[in-house]
Design a protein around this motif. Structure first.
Motif, PDB file in Angstrom:
ATOM      1  N   CYS A 151     -17.078  -3.545 -97.266  1.00 45.10           N
ATOM      2  CA  CYS A 151     -16.497  -4.412 -98.297  1.00 45.10           C
ATOM      3  C   CYS A 151     -15.978  -5.705 -97.663  1.00 45.10           C
ATOM      4  CB  CYS A 151     -15.370  -3.673 -99.019  1.00 45.10           C
ATOM      5  SG  CYS A 151     -14.725  -4.547-100.446  1.00 45.10           S
ATOM      6  N   ARG A 152     -15.279  -5.549 -96.569  1.00 41.84           N
ATOM      7  CA  ARG A 152     -14.721  -6.724 -95.895  1.00 41.84           C
ATOM      8  C   ARG A 152     -15.836  -7.623 -95.353  1.00 41.84           C
ATOM      9  NH1 ARG A 152      -9.127  -6.316 -92.715  1.00 41.84           N
ATOM     10  NH2 ARG A 152      -8.719  -8.537 -92.639  1.00 41.84           N
ATOM     11  N   GLY A 179      -4.243 -13.847-105.099  1.00 44.00           N
ATOM     12  CA  GLY A 179      -5.595 -14.353-104.937  1.00 44.00           C
ATOM     13  C   GLY A 179      -6.587 -13.256-104.597  1.00 44.00           C
ATOM     14  N   ALA A 180      -6.062 -12.112-104.127  1.00 41.72           N
ATOM     15  CA  ALA A 180      -6.936 -11.045-103.626  1.00 41.72           C
ATOM     16  C   ALA A 180      -6.371  -9.679-103.969  1.00 41.72           C
ATOM     17  CB  ALA A 180      -7.080 -11.158-102.111  1.00 41.72           C
ATOM     18  N   HIS A 181      -7.235  -8.823-104.507  1.00 41.91           N
ATOM     19  CA  HIS A 181      -6.892  -7.416-104.714  1.00 41.91           C
ATOM     20  C   HIS A 181      -7.835  -6.584-103.857  1.00 41.91           C
ATOM     21  CE1 HIS A 181      -4.770  -8.435-108.481  1.00 41.91           C
ATOM     22  NE2 HIS A 181      -5.838  -9.036-108.922  1.00 41.91           N
ATOM     23  N   ASP A 182      -7.301  -5.545-103.227  1.00 39.19           N
ATOM     24  CA  ASP A 182      -8.199  -4.560-102.638  1.00 39.19           C
ATOM     25  C   ASP A 182      -7.845  -3.205-103.231  1.00 39.19           C
ATOM     26  OD1 ASP A 182     -10.374  -3.712-101.142  1.00 39.19           O
ATOM     27  OD2 ASP A 182      -9.200  -3.361 -99.334  1.00 39.19           O
ATOM     28  N   PHE A 223     -18.511 -24.558 -98.403  1.00 41.24           N
ATOM     29  CA  PHE A 223     -18.552 -23.538 -99.459  1.00 41.24           C
ATOM     30  C   PHE A 223     -17.138 -23.078 -99.813  1.00 41.24           C
ATOM     31  CE2 PHE A 223     -22.805 -22.143 -97.363  1.00 41.24           C
ATOM     32  CZ  PHE A 223     -23.382 -23.328 -97.761  1.00 41.24           C
ATOM     33  N   ASN A 280     -21.183 -18.047 -96.275  1.00 40.64           N
ATOM     34  CA  ASN A 280     -22.613 -18.365 -96.338  1.00 40.64           C
ATOM     35  C   ASN A 280     -23.217 -18.606 -97.708  1.00 40.64           C
ATOM     36  OD1 ASN A 280     -23.016 -18.227 -93.511  1.00 40.64           O
ATOM     37  ND2 ASN A 280     -22.900 -16.003 -93.640  1.00 40.64           N
ATOM     38  N   GLY A 338     -16.719 -20.216-102.255  1.00 40.19           N
ATOM     39  CA  GLY A 338     -16.867 -19.064-103.143  1.00 40.19           C
ATOM     40  C   GLY A 338     -15.722 -18.079-102.975  1.00 40.19           C
ATOM     41  N   GLY A 339     -15.634 -17.155-103.901  1.00 35.75           N
ATOM     42  CA  GLY A 339     -14.620 -16.092-103.809  1.00 35.75           C
ATOM     43  C   GLY A 339     -13.450 -16.335-104.721  1.00 35.75           C
ATOM     44  N   LEU A 358     -14.510 -12.868-108.458  1.00 31.04           N
ATOM     45  CA  LEU A 358     -15.370 -12.183-107.482  1.00 31.04           C
ATOM     46  C   LEU A 358     -15.080 -10.686-107.541  1.00 31.04           C
ATOM     47  CD1 LEU A 358     -17.320 -11.993-105.046  1.00 31.04           C
ATOM     48  CD2 LEU A 358     -15.390 -12.528-103.557  1.00 31.04           C
ATOM     49  N   PHE A 408     -13.162  -5.117-103.812  1.00 28.99           N
ATOM     50  CA  PHE A 408     -12.410  -6.358-103.606  1.00 28.99           C
ATOM     51  C   PHE A 408     -12.538  -7.206-104.856  1.00 28.99           C
ATOM     52  CE2 PHE A 408     -11.951 -10.798-102.601  1.00 28.99           C
ATOM     53  CZ  PHE A 408     -10.779 -10.810-101.874  1.00 28.99           C
ATOM     54  N   LEU A 409     -11.401  -7.741-105.299  1.00 28.26           N
ATOM     55  CA  LEU A 409     -11.398  -8.660-106.436  1.00 28.26           C
ATOM     56  C   LEU A 409     -10.762  -9.972-106.006  1.00 28.26           C
ATOM     57  CD1 LEU A 409     -10.042  -6.171-109.135  1.00 28.26           C
ATOM     58  CD2 LEU A 409     -12.437  -6.757-108.683  1.00 28.26           C
ATOM     59  N   GLY A 410     -11.450 -11.068-106.252  1.00 26.41           N
ATOM     60  CA  GLY A 410     -10.863 -12.389-106.044  1.00 26.41           C
ATOM     61  C   GLY A 410     -10.300 -12.869-107.364  1.00 26.41           C
ATOM     62  N   PHE A 420      -6.743  -6.540 -97.562  1.00 23.70           N
ATOM     63  CA  PHE A 420      -7.651  -5.643 -96.829  1.00 23.70           C
ATOM     64  C   PHE A 420      -6.889  -4.769 -95.823  1.00 23.70           C
ATOM     65  CE2 PHE A 420     -11.408  -8.619 -97.629  1.00 23.70           C
ATOM     66  CZ  PHE A 420     -12.139  -7.683 -98.338  1.00 23.70           C
ATOM     67  N   LYS A 472     -17.914 -15.759 -98.430  1.00 21.85           N
ATOM     68  CA  LYS A 472     -17.088 -16.961 -98.225  1.00 21.85           C
ATOM     69  C   LYS A 472     -17.778 -17.930 -97.264  1.00 21.85           C
ATOM     70  CE  LYS A 472     -12.999 -15.418-100.116  1.00 21.85           C
ATOM     71  NZ  LYS A 472     -12.041 -16.126-100.968  1.00 21.85           N
ATOM     72  N   VAL A 496     -17.346  -9.652 -98.212  1.00 24.90           N
ATOM     73  CA  VAL A 496     -16.477 -10.748 -98.679  1.00 24.90           C
ATOM     74  C   VAL A 496     -16.500 -11.908 -97.682  1.00 24.90           C
ATOM     75  CG1 VAL A 496     -14.105 -11.414 -99.238  1.00 24.90           C
ATOM     76  CG2 VAL A 496     -15.020  -9.230-100.063  1.00 24.90           C
ATOM     77  N   GLU A 497     -16.406 -11.598 -96.399  1.00 25.87           N
ATOM     78  CA  GLU A 497     -16.424 -12.666 -95.388  1.00 25.87           C
ATOM     79  C   GLU A 497     -17.770 -13.401 -95.391  1.00 25.87           C
ATOM     80  OE1 GLU A 497     -13.702 -13.637 -93.990  1.00 25.87           O
ATOM     81  OE2 GLU A 497     -12.514 -11.901 -94.582  1.00 25.87           O
TER      82      GLU A 497
END
Lengths: 77, 148, 148, 77
Positions: B117-118, C34-37, A74, B127, A76-77, B101, B39-41, C114, B125, B121-122
């Motif tokens: 939030c964390r 790639g990431a914003h928190d 996967f 599952n 995603g993200g 995201l 969280f923004l990807g 994070f 990523k 996100v994990e």
């Protein structure tokens, strides 16, 4: 039993289709072996098999109506 | 069956900053909330083998992905004390610099928002069956690999 | 002297969702991100002694607060691998449901965003001389006490 | 030396002003003792003293031009 297997992402690219048909698909081990025999490039390619949207961690019998899919890692993200 | 209604997480294309602003604004009536964590990807223009990523084209095993998102939602509400939670993930092409995201979690106190939030996100990523084709300027591509 | 220019953190009144959207949109040109928190502190309508909080009136020892915000900024950049960081905190009256703290941290990979965001919020709560007068509907007040 | 001390938040409310003047303010301990003697309600009220925007954890001499402030517990966020 002949079933249609959904294939996704890079795995679909390697197989050349989003679907793959297997004759006599009795269980998930059979499907995996058949896949690798048809597409030897997949021997060392990581993928998981899901039946009815659930991860299958050990060999599982395939029933009529089961939805089987092959999923690459996967991203995603 | 769960009490919480299922929401669609997968959306077509990039997630606009205005959409995020609207989501935030909607929470001003929920005055037990003290903390939001968002969280923004964002799609990076990574250089891979000398070529620069222009966009990521996201695909998913959609029915399973929505089911997994729902499981993650249930697990998150069970694990943390939250007021609410919203998750959106792009499908299709998202250009470098755009957002793919959006995880938005709200709670009375900040520790729950941060932890939840964390966690979300994990879980996503690890599952959720989503894949990203990294498109280069010459229309070739590679496949996105997630790191920690 | 630090290399990074000092920015003003304290702003008058609530932080609008549109302001947050603009901040997010400005980052679309930074394609190594790639990431914003994002952490948002929202004013709660807590019930204290039978009275409901309508607003918090924030005051600060402004010169010292800006200096502390700057020290936190420097410490955060030293500790984490970040692309950028923005912090805004309200002064004056912020109504229940409105936002009084906006911490926005961006990095290439999510762990830094994070960790850094949480670090910044905890540092602000512990070390920045800001106070909040909780205003009730009958114009009486109490003084906000931070919890974990 | 006479100095003007800045006072904030609930402390300012108790003292009744944002400023407080102390004569012969030789050091920070003197200031604290004088504050509590002038405003007995502050005896058990938590506050910190800062000199030139730095926290003072032990007694410190006050120099001409020093900026002294008394701060109640912080409540930002």
């Amino acid at each position: 039993m002949s079933i249609t297997i959904k294939i996704f992402g890079q795995l679909a690219e390697i197989v050349g289709s989003n679907e793959w048909h297997v004759q006599d698909a009795s269980d998930t081990n059979f499907i995996k072996e058949r896949l690798i025999s048809d597409f030897p490039k997949l021997k060392n390619f990581p993928f998981v098999i899901v039946v009815n949207k659930k991860f299958v961690n050990q060999n599982q019998k395939i029933q009529t109506g089961d939805v089987v899919a092959l999923l690459p890692p996967f991203a995603g993200g | 069956m769960s009490e919480k209604k299922k929401r669609k997480v997968l959306v077509s294309g990039a997630i606009a900053p205005e959409f995020i602003a609207n989501s935030i604004a909607k929470h001003s009536s929920k005055t037990t909330i003290g903390a939001h964590d968002i969280f923004l990807g964002q799609v990076r223009s990574d250089v891979i083998g000398g070529k620069t990523v222009q966009a990521i084209d996201y695909t998913a095993y959609e029915e399973m992905a929505e089911e997994k998102f729902h499981e993650i939602r249930e697990a998150t509400f069970a694990k943390f004390s939250l007021s609410c939670m919203h998750v959106y993930h792009s499908l299709g092409a998202v250009k470098a610099g755009e957002i793919s995201l959006f995880v938005f979690v709200s709670s009375t106190h900040r520790a729950d928002a941060f932890d939840a939030c964390r966690f979300v996100v994990e879980e996503i990523k690890a599952n959720v069956p989503i894949w990203g084709k990294e498109i280069f300027e010459d229309a070739t591509h590679s496949w996105k690999v997630n790191t920690n």
